[in-house]
Design an enzyme around this catalytic site. Structure first.
Site, PDB file in Angstrom:
ATOM      1  N   ASP A  68       0.816  -1.208   0.000  1.00  0.00           N
ATOM      2  CA  ASP A  68       0.000   0.000   0.000  1.00  0.00           C
ATOM      3  C   ASP A  68       0.853   1.263   0.000  1.00  0.00           C
ATOM      4  OD1 ASP A  68      -2.317  -1.416  -0.063  1.00  0.00           O
ATOM      5  OD2 ASP A  68      -2.899  -1.052   2.005  1.00  0.00           O
ATOM      6  N   ASN A 142      -3.697   9.524   1.245  1.00  0.00           N
ATOM      7  CA  ASN A 142      -4.037   8.977   2.558  1.00  0.00           C
ATOM      8  C   ASN A 142      -4.268  10.066   3.606  1.00  0.00           C
ATOM      9  OD1 ASN A 142      -4.185   6.223   2.189  1.00  0.00           O
ATOM     10  ND2 ASN A 142      -2.667   5.754   3.755  1.00  0.00           N
TER      11      ASN A 142
END
Length: 288
Positions: A68, A142
């Protein structure tokens, strides 16, 4: 799809076994491609590899090999290219990496044949102000994170939403997260899990010294301003990072303004697993 970019995390695919397997499969199907590596480019120029910043704009898709973290960095690197990305999971949890290693050929076939969907994910756009002057602006898929510097004491942060004071925290730091980032640092800090299609931003304090220690969820249309306050005669000192990158120092009086980004990250889905199916699987709750 006919033109691909492979972005390889050289620490995850150290001997380029997965990279070369994908290159061979693309060649066999008469597809065009370039390969970008995330570091030590001078070692790989002779093989024709490039940096992510050098990826041509006409690519149909970026295939990201890593975890990720690699996906998040790729989203930042490609924010101006408008290229959809899909990840091959060479990491651990893999909330963003769509393809497991045993499904690579099948997933590539789906891309060739147009059997995929594209999800648009919210990105945050933020500006950093030091001495009341904007010194940096950038995007994050994010989160924006402000942490106290080193082993110093707590920092005081004042949060404004649309110029209205929302709260003041005495804490180790603050996280401003997207729904995509809600399963990252935000979750570790006790913040909520938010479905990725939600149109919100999440404000989560890190180890707050207060009875009120809950996250605040606001609309993606809102403007968040964070001001670094002062607890004593000495200035507070902190570090800000965008998706784990940048790391710029802040001190008392500095501020960060965060809004919905003008650009979005496009993630490719080649399987039918829903978010909550993925959540149960990755967090080990799917025991049936």
């Amino acid at each position: 799809m006919d033109k691909f970019c492979i972005i390889t995390n050289v620490e995850k695919d150290e001997k380029f076994q997965i990279t070369h397997m994908i290159m061979d499969y693309l060649t066999a199907h008469k597809k065009k491609y370039v390969v970008a590596v995330n570091e030590n480019i001078d070692l790989y120029r002779k093989e024709g590899f490039i940096l992510p910043s050098e990826i041509p704009d006409d690519m149909d898709c970026a295939i990201v090999l890593g975890g990720d973290g690699t996906m998040i960095l790729a989203a930042s690197d490609l924010v101006s290219n408008d290229i959809p990305i899909v990840g091959v999971n060479l990491g651990t949890l893999g909330f963003l990496t769509e393809i497991e290693q045993n499904m690579i050929h099948e997933s590539l076939d789906a891309l060739f044949d147009g059997n995929y969907k594209i999800e648009s994910r919210l990105m945050l756009e933020g500006s950093i102000f030091c001495n009341e002057k904007e010194v940096y602006s950038g995007y994050a898929l994010n989160d924006f994170v402000i942490n106290k510097k080193g082993t110093s004491g707590l920092i005081r942060v004042k949060i404004y939403v649309n110029d209205e004071v929302a709260n003041t925290y005495l804490c180790d730091g603050i996280i401003i997260s997207t729904p995509t980032g809600s399963t990252g640092y935000n979750l570790s800090a006790g913040g909520p899990i938010v479905a990725p299609y939600s149109k919100v931003m999440i404000i989560t304090p890190i180890c707050p010294h207060a009875l009120f220690n809950r996250s605040i969820i606001v609309s993606q249309e809102d403007k968040i301003r964070i001001e670094l306050g002062k607890r004593s005669k000495n200035p507070d000192e902190a570090i800000i990072s965008l998706d784990g990158r940048l790391r710029m120092e802040l001190q008392t009086g500095d501020a960060v303004e965060i809004t919905k980004g003008k650009k979005k990250t496009k993630l490719i889905k080649v399987n039918n697993n829903g978010f909550f199916d993925l959540l149960r699987t990755k967090l080990g709750e799917d025991k049936e």
